[in-house]
Scaffold this active site. Sequence first.
Site, PDB file in Angstrom:
ATOM      1  N   LEU A   1       0.937  -1.212   0.076  1.00 43.57           N
ATOM      2  CA  LEU A   1      -0.113  -0.168   0.090  1.00 43.57           C
ATOM      3  C   LEU A   1       1.055   1.521  -0.452  1.00 43.57           C
ATOM      4  O   LEU A   1       0.288   1.911  -0.503  1.00 43.57           O
ATOM      5  CB  LEU A   1      -0.572  -0.427   0.893  1.00 43.57           C
ATOM      6  CG  LEU A   1      -2.150   1.319   2.169  1.00 43.57           C
ATOM      7  CD1 LEU A   1      -2.488   1.085   0.484  1.00 43.57           C
ATOM      8  CD2 LEU A   1      -2.644   1.679   2.631  1.00 43.57           C
ATOM      9  N   TYR A   2       1.972   1.603   0.774  1.00 43.78           N
ATOM     10  CA  TYR A   2       3.205   2.193   0.954  1.00 43.78           C
ATOM     11  C   TYR A   2       3.308   2.672  -0.526  1.00 43.78           C
ATOM     12  O   TYR A   2       2.954   3.854  -1.117  1.00 43.78           O
ATOM     13  CB  TYR A   2       3.944   2.067   1.613  1.00 43.78           C
ATOM     14  CG  TYR A   2       4.919   3.463   1.188  1.00 43.78           C
ATOM     15  CD1 TYR A   2       4.989   3.996   1.639  1.00 43.78           C
ATOM     16  CD2 TYR A   2       6.580   2.475   0.824  1.00 43.78           C
ATOM     17  CE1 TYR A   2       6.218   5.211   1.775  1.00 43.78           C
ATOM     18  CE2 TYR A   2       7.549   3.726   0.687  1.00 43.78           C
ATOM     19  CZ  TYR A   2       7.268   4.574   1.514  1.00 43.78           C
ATOM     20  OH  TYR A   2       8.154   6.211   1.163  1.00 43.78           O
ATOM     21  N   ALA A   3       3.756   1.740  -1.227  1.00 46.25           N
ATOM     22  CA  ALA A   3       4.403   1.730  -2.806  1.00 46.25           C
ATOM     23  C   ALA A   3       2.822   2.081  -3.527  1.00 46.25           C
ATOM     24  O   ALA A   3       3.238   3.421  -4.411  1.00 46.25           O
ATOM     25  CB  ALA A   3       4.637   0.532  -3.746  1.00 46.25           C
TER      26      ALA A   3
ATOM     27  N   THR B   1       0.710   4.413  -3.108  1.00 41.34           N
ATOM     28  CA  THR B   1       0.408   5.487  -2.315  1.00 41.34           C
ATOM     29  C   THR B   1       1.418   7.033  -3.084  1.00 41.34           C
ATOM     30  O   THR B   1       1.311   7.249  -3.375  1.00 41.34           O
ATOM     31  CB  THR B   1       0.539   5.622  -1.143  1.00 41.34           C
ATOM     32  OG1 THR B   1       1.420   5.536  -0.069  1.00 41.34           O
ATOM     33  CG2 THR B   1      -0.653   5.227  -0.205  1.00 41.34           C
ATOM     34  N   LYS B   2       3.023   5.870  -2.682  1.00 38.83           N
ATOM     35  CA  LYS B   2       3.697   7.031  -3.669  1.00 38.83           C
ATOM     36  C   LYS B   2       3.248   7.151  -5.137  1.00 38.83           C
ATOM     37  O   LYS B   2       3.868   8.391  -6.076  1.00 38.83           O
ATOM     38  CB  LYS B   2       5.278   6.231  -3.241  1.00 38.83           C
ATOM     39  CG  LYS B   2       4.969   6.360  -1.760  1.00 38.83           C
ATOM     40  CD  LYS B   2       5.504   7.968  -1.913  1.00 38.83           C
ATOM     41  CE  LYS B   2       6.587   8.454  -0.848  1.00 38.83           C
ATOM     42  NZ  LYS B   2       6.323   9.416  -0.376  1.00 38.83           N
TER      43      LYS B   2
END
Length: 436
Positions: free
Chosen positions: A243-245, A247-248
């Site tokens: 999810l971090y990736a 959002t980026k």
Amino acid sequence: MAQQVNNETTPSTPGKLKPDKPHHRFRIHPPHSRYTFICILLSAFLVFLLFSTFNPPPPSTTAPRRVLGDSWGGSHWERLVSKSTRRNSASNKIVLVTGSAGFVGSHVALALKRRGDGVLGIDNFNRYYDVNLKHARQKLLERAGIFVVEGDINDGTLLKKLFDVVPFTHVMHLAAQAGVRYAMQNPNSYVHSNLAGFTVLLEACKSANPQPAIVWASSSSVYGLNSKVPFSEKDRTDQPASLYAATKKAGEGIAHTYNHIYGLSITALRFFTVYGPWGRPDMAYFFFTKDILKGKQITVFESPDGGSVARDFTYIDDVVKGCLGALDTAKKSTGSGGKKKGSAQFRVFNLGNTSPVPVSKLVAILEKLLKVNAKKRVLPMPRNGDVKFTHANISLAQREFGYKPTIDLETGLRKFVKWYLEFYSSGSIKKGSSSW
């Protein structure tokens, strides 16, 4: 004729039955029952207070929204902001650094101030990791003459106020919810910071007059499940592994939209595993160091095929040089007051070291520097968003602004370990210690 008795109104003790007057079924008549009812209410209230005291709600990683006059605003506050953003000459920049109490943010802010730029920091000091470390970085900035506004980038009123007080020429946007694995525990914090917060910041920038040029931190995580190496800015980024990736990657799309519609000059920097003094405690090199020194077992992951997991570790000083290089070559935004007047610059760069190192070698270097043998447990890499390897192609950054990393992993870790031992001497934070 005998009176028919309703068993529901018959007293439980012997006595003459007296018909009651009509009443509501919830009405309490005897005085002692009324006192009992009151005592029950008071007891429940006390239990509630005790529960609230000893079982507070879990801390949020998102700082509460602050309103004008609560912790910012007023003539004294404006003087601090203005003083912090004074530059040595008209040729220097005036930069707003978001996430300034963070790892990369604090280093970049100090580097900008040292060379004569006007710098203002903003940070919400969330609790994703030790807030004491963030405040220690803040003290370093304050000693250098950098004022850090405690506030959230989601607070549009605060951002508008900052742009009203200071004509920022550039924004170095480094505030974000970091970490791959934490997204499985608190996904909303990533949406709040990396998407909503970024959008609020871009809204403030596009409405400003003059509009600042923006450099912001994307991530090597956007390459996701790519198997082609080294990763190039031209490679696909539509297979995020976390999810971090995601959002980026979404942030890069949002940035492009604001560049296209409003004429904002925007540069995205994809960082590759940044490490060094004053780093983040959630990074492997940091908690490996802590656990090795404490004699605790550390977990080293291997890929599903039994191979070693590798990372393109990039020392903080090299990343700072890349950030300043991107800032210095960023062209001006073309809009004014939210209206585009021409096409604007949009760029994406990798900032890595180009030399992936197996995590097993990272551990071996730490053992050598700490003079302690690590207790290792080797496990298959879990499916939590991590990828097997990262490897940066940095030719574009080299060509555009001369980016050239110079610090190898062992040299960088030696500097980190020296800082770590000084900062956490005797198991506590050593106030005033600094590696600068």
